[in-house]
Scaffold this active site. Structure first.
Site, PDB file in Angstrom:
ATOM      1  N   ARG A   1      73.517  29.246  54.365  1.00  0.00           N
ATOM      2  CA  ARG A   1      72.297  28.765  53.687  1.00  0.00           C
ATOM      3  C   ARG A   1      71.797  27.390  54.121  1.00  0.00           C
ATOM      4  O   ARG A   1      70.675  27.022  53.783  1.00  0.00           O
ATOM      5  CB  ARG A   1      72.495  28.757  52.172  1.00  0.00           C
ATOM      6  CG  ARG A   1      72.911  30.079  51.563  1.00  0.00           C
ATOM      7  CD  ARG A   1      71.940  31.197  51.853  1.00  0.00           C
ATOM      8  NE  ARG A   1      72.193  32.392  51.063  1.00  0.00           N
ATOM      9  CZ  ARG A   1      71.719  33.587  51.362  1.00  0.00           C
ATOM     10  NH1 ARG A   1      70.963  33.750  52.439  1.00  0.00           N
ATOM     11  NH2 ARG A   1      71.977  34.624  50.604  1.00  0.00           N
TER      12      ARG A   1
ATOM     13  N   ASN B   1      69.181  32.845  59.212  1.00  0.00           N
ATOM     14  CA  ASN B   1      68.037  32.884  58.285  1.00  0.00           C
ATOM     15  C   ASN B   1      68.093  31.741  57.281  1.00  0.00           C
ATOM     16  O   ASN B   1      68.256  31.919  56.076  1.00  0.00           O
ATOM     17  CB  ASN B   1      67.928  34.249  57.596  1.00  0.00           C
ATOM     18  CG  ASN B   1      69.210  34.709  56.938  1.00  0.00           C
ATOM     19  OD1 ASN B   1      70.288  34.218  57.242  1.00  0.00           O
ATOM     20  ND2 ASN B   1      69.087  35.651  56.024  1.00  0.00           N
TER      21      ASN B   1
ATOM     22  N   HIS C   1      70.064  44.288  62.393  1.00  0.00           N
ATOM     23  CA  HIS C   1      69.864  44.710  61.005  1.00  0.00           C
ATOM     24  C   HIS C   1      68.977  45.950  61.061  1.00  0.00           C
ATOM     25  O   HIS C   1      67.765  45.845  61.250  1.00  0.00           O
ATOM     26  CB  HIS C   1      69.199  43.576  60.214  1.00  0.00           C
ATOM     27  CG  HIS C   1      68.832  43.931  58.803  1.00  0.00           C
ATOM     28  ND1 HIS C   1      69.404  43.310  57.713  1.00  0.00           N
ATOM     29  CD2 HIS C   1      67.951  44.825  58.290  1.00  0.00           C
ATOM     30  CE1 HIS C   1      68.876  43.802  56.608  1.00  0.00           C
ATOM     31  NE2 HIS C   1      67.989  44.732  56.942  1.00  0.00           N
TER      32      HIS C   1
ATOM     33  N   HIS D   1      76.364  45.742  58.943  1.00  0.00           N
ATOM     34  CA  HIS D   1      76.496  46.391  57.620  1.00  0.00           C
ATOM     35  C   HIS D   1      76.092  47.873  57.609  1.00  0.00           C
ATOM     36  O   HIS D   1      75.159  48.284  56.914  1.00  0.00           O
ATOM     37  CB  HIS D   1      75.734  45.620  56.541  1.00  0.00           C
ATOM     38  CG  HIS D   1      74.396  45.075  56.922  1.00  0.00           C
ATOM     39  ND1 HIS D   1      73.380  45.833  57.482  1.00  0.00           N
ATOM     40  CD2 HIS D   1      73.892  43.813  56.843  1.00  0.00           C
ATOM     41  CE1 HIS D   1      72.329  45.083  57.689  1.00  0.00           C
ATOM     42  NE2 HIS D   1      72.616  43.851  57.325  1.00  0.00           N
TER      43      HIS D   1
ATOM     44  N   ASP E   1      79.256  39.795  55.022  1.00  0.00           N
ATOM     45  CA  ASP E   1      77.834  39.602  54.706  1.00  0.00           C
ATOM     46  C   ASP E   1      77.707  38.682  53.485  1.00  0.00           C
ATOM     47  O   ASP E   1      76.907  38.924  52.584  1.00  0.00           O
ATOM     48  CB  ASP E   1      77.118  40.933  54.470  1.00  0.00           C
ATOM     49  CG  ASP E   1      75.595  40.795  54.494  1.00  0.00           C
ATOM     50  OD1 ASP E   1      75.094  39.700  54.807  1.00  0.00           O
ATOM     51  OD2 ASP E   1      74.898  41.794  54.195  1.00  0.00           O
TER      52      ASP E   1
ATOM     53  N   HIS F   1      73.869  33.306  46.137  1.00  0.00           N
ATOM     54  CA  HIS F   1      72.594  32.983  45.495  1.00  0.00           C
ATOM     55  C   HIS F   1      72.845  32.154  44.243  1.00  0.00           C
ATOM     56  O   HIS F   1      73.944  32.189  43.656  1.00  0.00           O
ATOM     57  CB  HIS F   1      71.833  34.259  45.112  1.00  0.00           C
ATOM     58  CG  HIS F   1      71.346  35.046  46.279  1.00  0.00           C
ATOM     59  ND1 HIS F   1      70.345  34.597  47.113  1.00  0.00           N
ATOM     60  CD2 HIS F   1      71.733  36.257  46.774  1.00  0.00           C
ATOM     61  CE1 HIS F   1      70.124  35.504  48.063  1.00  0.00           C
ATOM     62  NE2 HIS F   1      70.956  36.511  47.885  1.00  0.00           N
TER      63      HIS F   1
END
Length: 432
Positions: A65, A95, A180, A233, A306, A310
């Site tokens: 993050r 990301n 992905h 994944h 993965d 959050h």
């Protein structure tokens, strides 16, 4: 000279096919002896009797993050969680905000790791600028800066021409593209697997073919370009079978599965508790059975977390608005021990292969094995110790997990990075 002796543990190493009770002597961060009954004079000793001694676990798919989303996770908190989970090396996805799509940001990640990291971190660069899927990112510059792979994870690359170019470019350096796989016109707006359950709950859904179609496309592109492609994944029985067939044809493809995709099905979803909301979504019992078979027969190469932390306030939103993802670094090994090893799906050596040796090999990292002369990245676990998952004790800032309250086997006792103990039974500290 700093010496560490790990005494009397069950040493498990895939590359050397070692499975036996041995001692490991470490000097100045390097393994110098692996044999029985090494003398312990003038040496710090870890009593590993009744414990498993593994090559340090390697997670090739984690979200730290930082930069930009430090309220969810930081390099400091994320690598501390990794140490708690037994991981000595993790690869972080791009990301972030700004996106890791240039050499400067790759170098920034390395500088932060040096100051704040508890374990090794290898940056994964973006395939496209700003993850928009329109223009290739600075792949060559990022390789020179130390990026180990490339992915627009979380953002499927729907432009087939761009993906072809990315594969051709990455293959010049023999680097891997991590895909992905999700056909966005089929998945857009969906929250869970399409089927009877989604219909009963009245939830907008994502069909399995959204993954299968993109897996098929990327396998064709991989065969055409000769590029190393890794499917992230994997969650459907169709994907597993296509990857199995592609490998039989010699396509340079590898793939991973997450602990939540082999541990849970869509039946745990109720339409309101977003702790189970992930992307790709949880699938059916038949998909899980195909994944377990793929793990057994080698179709699925790696187990990756993965890790997607959050903030609490985000995950208590209604299901449609909450972000997808599970905070996975601290539960991955216990889930694998409980659902795979204890159920005789994988042997202990196969577990090491999926969680250490293969992830390192796919990313071309010189870790993931216990051999004389190699760096002493080592994980020591008690395979029979059961503990109840308590999200409030996570070192990660992300407390988002559907496994809270579950009793799982496999407790990490020690995490050792370059011969330095960063986690012991009681504490976690940086290996200064």
């Amino acid at each position: 000279m700093k010496r560490l002796l790990i005494k009397g543990g069950r040493v498990l190493d895939t590359q050397t096919k070692t499975d036996g009770v041995l001692d490991i002597l470490v000097e100045n961060g390097i393994i110098v002896k692996i044999e029985e009954n090494i003398p312990s004079e003038n040496t710090e000793v870890i009593d590993a009797r009744n414990l498993w001694v593994l090559p340090g676990l390697v997670d090739m798919h984690a979200h730290l993050r930082e930069p930009g989303f430090e309220y969810k996770e930081t390099i400091e908190s994320g690598t501390k969680a990794a140490a708690a989970g037994g991981f000595t090396t993790i690869a972080c996805m791009p990301n972030t905000n700004p996106v890791i799509d240039n050499a400067f940001l790759v170098e920034y990640i390395f500088s932060k790791i040096q100051k704040e990291g508890f374990v090794k971190v290898k940056p994964i660069g973006a395939v496209s600028k700003d993850l928009k899927g329109e223009v290739l990112a600075e792949i060559g510059d990022m390789i020179q800066a130390g990026a180990v792979a490339f992915s627009d994870d979380g953002h499927p690359i729907s432009d087939t021409s761009l993906m072809k170019k990315a594969m051709e470019y990455a293959s010049m350096w023999d680097k891997v593209i991590i895909s992905h796989c999700e056909e966005p016109t089929l998945s857009r707006g969906g929250f869970m697997n399409e089927g009877k359950k989604s219909t009963i709950l009245g939830m907008q859904a994502i069909p399995e073919i959204a993954e299968d179609i993109m897996v098929a496309r990327d396998l064709i592109l991989a065969q055409y370009t000769g590029c190393k492609v890794h499917i992230a994944h994997v969650s459907t029985k169709g994907s597993v079978e296509m990857i199995r067939q592609a490998k039989a044809k010699g396509v340079r493809v590898t793939c991973e599965v997450t602990p939540h995709h082999f541990s849970l099905t869509q039946e745990v979803e109720d339409g309101w508790n977003a702790q189970t909301k992930v992307n790709p979504p949880l699938r059916t019992k038949e998909d899980v059975e195909a994944i377990l078979k793929g793990l057994q027969d080698g179709t699925i190469d790696a187990i990756a977390t993965d890790h997607a932390p959050h903030h609490r306030d985000e995950k208590i939103l209604e299901y449609a608005l909450a972000p997808s993802g599970i905070s996975g670094l601290e539960t991955a090994l216990p889930l694998a021990m409980t659902n795979l090893v204890k159920n005789n799906i994988l042997t202990p050596l196969q577990l090491v292969e999926k969680m250490s040796f293969h992830p390192a090999k796919i990313l071309d990292l010189d870790v993931g094995t216990l051999q004389i002369g190699k760096c002493a990245d080592i994980t020591i676990i008690n395979p029979d110790k059961k503990e109840i998952v308590d999200k409030n004790e996570f070192y990660s800032k992300g407390k988002n997990t559907p496994f809270h309250g579950m009793e799982l086997y496999g407790k990490v006792f020690y995490t050792i990075v370059e011969g330095k103990i960063v986690k012991n039974i009681e504490t976690i500290q940086r290996g200064e």
